[in-house]
Design a protein around this motif. Structure first.
Motif, mmCIF file in Angstrom:
data_model
loop_
_atom_site.group_PDB
_atom_site.id
_atom_site.type_symbol
_atom_site.label_atom_id
_atom_site.label_comp_id
_atom_site.label_asym_id
_atom_site.label_seq_id
_atom_site.Cartn_x
_atom_site.Cartn_y
_atom_site.Cartn_z
ATOM 1 N N ALA A 47 -4.292 16.043 36.382
ATOM 2 C CA ALA A 47 -2.886 16.177 35.982
ATOM 3 C C ALA A 47 -2.473 17.648 36.004
ATOM 4 O O ALA A 47 -1.376 17.990 36.448
ATOM 5 C CB ALA A 47 -2.667 15.586 34.600
ATOM 6 N N THR B 203 7.503 11.579 37.750
ATOM 7 C CA THR B 203 7.593 11.491 36.294
ATOM 8 C C THR B 203 7.715 12.860 35.647
ATOM 9 O O THR B 203 8.157 12.970 34.521
ATOM 10 C CB THR B 203 6.338 10.813 35.704
ATOM 11 N N ARG B 204 7.269 13.901 36.343
ATOM 12 C CA ARG B 204 7.245 15.206 35.700
ATOM 13 C C ARG B 204 8.540 15.998 35.909
ATOM 14 O O ARG B 204 8.741 17.035 35.337
ATOM 15 C CB ARG B 204 6.036 16.015 36.156
HETATM 16 C C1 HCA Z 1 0.766 15.915 32.167
HETATM 17 C C2 HCA Z 1 2.245 15.937 32.474
HETATM 18 C C3 HCA Z 1 3.108 15.957 31.250
HETATM 19 C C4 HCA Z 1 3.068 14.645 30.497
HETATM 20 C C5 HCA Z 1 4.235 14.463 29.606
HETATM 21 C C6 HCA Z 1 4.109 13.587 28.407
HETATM 22 C C7 HCA Z 1 4.547 16.262 31.737
HETATM 23 O O1 HCA Z 1 0.296 16.688 31.346
HETATM 24 O O2 HCA Z 1 0.095 15.137 32.778
HETATM 25 O O3 HCA Z 1 3.016 13.385 27.868
HETATM 26 O O4 HCA Z 1 5.168 13.127 27.992
HETATM 27 O O5 HCA Z 1 5.129 17.210 31.299
HETATM 28 O O6 HCA Z 1 5.052 15.485 32.558
HETATM 29 O O7 HCA Z 1 2.713 17.004 30.394
#
Ligand code: HCA
Ligand code: CFM
Length: 528
Positions: free
Chosen positions: A54, A84-85
């Motif tokens: 990630a 998603t990010r």
């Molecule tokens: C990650 C991405 C994340 C997850 C977000 C969350 C992001 O660390 O894999 O837990 O809501 O910012 O999209 O940190």
């Protein structure tokens, strides 16, 4: 606060309690306080953390818009990796743009048993044939490391065959204890293979923005402000980055470091090899942005530039404050808790201060001690087994490309004053009695909410709905709840409007769980 910390610790069996105690600090500004960080989460505790893959693919490499990023692993590893990010991007003139795609080798049982290299080769070739990208990255997920696919050799072979760069990252999820390991691996790969390949002279005041991932468009607001000041951003690592921009990033005069945790390796390596100093900045918050711009003025030390910066500050601050004023009136005195990865829990405290709000508890998911305590602790950090297997690159000055950006004595003075090459961490910024908590768990969060009743908790998707079930609004500071930008002057106004809408929303007073209104089940103890 001390009593609440005791209550938190009492959740655990003695051995775990002893460990967790070291991750929680009640701020006492009269002391140099130490916190435990970047160690393995105790199995069974519900952590917010993610994995190494990630941090590498999702955070640092994924946002580069014109490379194809192939995930070598089972398809599940790509499920929560697609859009998603919210790192935003735009195609350049050449049209290469792959952010809206998700590339995976979709490993099956057969590949796990007989090896996945053949499939990876085919995937790289197929991606090249269809898209003709400028370069390709390959990211290994857990099973790839376990079965021993040699992705580095595959990348080299395919690079020769196709005539473009194919860069492989051994960022298997289990490496390190969190996303943080993935940042380091990504920094190493970018530095070894991409940065510094293309010498293009650029005139004027030039910077790179390191550790800015353009979530919700933050990088564009930062660029707008810098451009108004007459400062050009050569490359951003890696929000909306293009492959070509990264290759010429070494031509800049200064590296701005927004997220210290994810990119400090790159900042240091670029300084050693090319002579570019780095400056810790914070563009989150009105006052923080102005402070950052003044730090830049000090570095460039040109009266004309300083004058222009002061003019931009005067205009932008006045407009932002005018727009924030009505929200501030309704937010003054409210409290916040911040739990985000490795930077934002610090940065957003400035923005909350602009709104008249106080941060009473803050913590990082995976930051290291220097992000809490300041970089002066670096020599004293114990490297444990989990971090030891992450490669430390040995970097030397580049015989042709190294040049000092300022005379040596001026650089020394700027260092001495903490203007360049320094980060003081989050803890010194937190008031007495506030709580700092590393790698928080759901059970701990619950106690903090019950005892302190904050007006808002900023966190991520894993806790958002738990928090809201307490009748407390939760702002996701990772994906900004699909809004933004929040950086810079205009971003601060967006943030103020939304926080007001969340905290002062009457809906929260109507939230009462049904069992509080009418008990659904009644039971009596049975005695024989
Ligand atoms: C990650 C991405 C994340 C997850 C977000 C969350 C992001 O660390 O894999 O837990 O809501 O910012 O999209 O940190
Ligand atoms: Fe840096 Fe980030 Fe963050 Fe981070 Fe992240 Fe992120 Fe974050 Mo989510 S690089 S440490 S690994 S600022 S993805 S853009 S929001 S946890 S606080």
């Amino acid at each position: 606060p001390h009593q609440v910390v005791e209550e938190i610790i009492s959740l655990y069996p003695a051995k775990v309690a002893k460990k967790r105690r070291k991750h929680i600090v009640v701020r006492d500004p009269s002391q140099q306080q130490q916190i435990e960080a970047n160690v393995r989460t105790v199995p069974g505790i519900i952590t917010q953390r993610g994995c190494c893959y990630a941090g590498c693919k999702g955070v640092v490499i994924g946002p580069i818009v014109d490379m194809v990023h192939i995930v070598h692993g089972p398809i599940g590893c790509s499920f929560y990796a697609w859009a998603t990010r919210r790192n935003q991007g735009r195609p350049r003139e050449d049209g290469h743009y792959y952010l809206h795609y998700c590339f995976s080798t979709d490993m099956q049982e057969d590949d796990i048993i007989f090896g996945g290299e053949k499939k990876l080769r085919a995937a790289i070739e197929e991606a090249y044939r269809i898209f003709k990208p400028k370069a390709i990255s390959v990211h290994a997920t857990c099973p790839v490391g376990l079965i021993g696919d040699d992705i580095q050799t595959v990348a080299k072979e395919m690079s020769q065959k196709l005539g473009i760069q194919v860069v492989a990252f051994n960022c298997e999820g289990y490496r390190g204890v969190s996303q943080s390991a993935g940042h380091h691996i990504a920094n190493n790969g970018l530095f070894k293979h991409i940065v510094g390949l293309d010498d293009v002279e650029v005139e004027g005041y030039t910077v790179n923005c390191l550790g800015e991932y353009n979530i919700g468009g933050d990088a564009w607001e930062i660029e707008r402000i810098l451009e108004r000041c007459g400062i050009k951003v050569l490359a951003t690592f890696s929000g909306n980055a293009s492959y070509d921009e990264l290759r010429r990033a070494h031509m800049a005069q200064l590296n701005l470091v927004q997220c210290h945790r994810s990119i400090n390796y790159m900042a240091e390596m670029m300084e050693t090899r090319f002579g570019i100093p780095w400056m810790k900045v914070n563009f989150i918050g009105v006052k923080a942005t102005s402070k950052t711009l003044r730090k830049l003025a000090t570095f460039f030390d040109d009266p004309k530039l300083t004058e222009r910066i002061e003019q931009v500050i005067a205009e932008e601050e006045a407009e932002a404050e005018r727009q924030i004023a009505p929200y501030r009136k309704r937010l003054e005195g409210k409290t916040a808790m911040l739990f985000v990865g490795g930077s934002r829990s610090h940065h957003y405290q400035d923005l909350f201060r602009d709104l008249g709000m106080e941060t009473i508890v803050a913590g990082y998911e995976f930051a290291h001690r220097d992000d809490y305590e300041g970089r002066q602790v670096l020599p004293f950090i114990k490297i444990d087994a989990d971090s030891r297997n992450i490669e430390e690159l040995h970097v030397e000055p580049d015989p042709e490309r190294f040049r000092l950006r300022k005379p040596e004595e001026i650089l020394a003075a700027l260092k001495e004053a903490g203007i360049i090459d320094y980060y003081e961490g989050m803890m010194p910024d937190m008031p007495a009695g506030s709580i700092v908590i590393d790698d928080i768990s759901h059970a701990e969060l619950e106690i903090l909410i019950r005892r302190f009743k904050p007006d808002i908790v900023c966190s991520g998707i894993k806790d958002k709905y738990i928090i809201e079930k307490f009748g407390i609004p939760s702002k996701q500071l990772h994906n900004y709840d699909y809004s933004g930008p929040y950086a810079g002057y205009r971003g601060a106004v967006n943030f103020a409007r939304e926080i007001d809408m969340m905290i002062n929303n009457p809906a929260w007073s109507y939230i009462r769980p049904p069992w509080e209104k009418t008990p659904v089940l009644k039971a009596e103890p049975v005695t024989s």
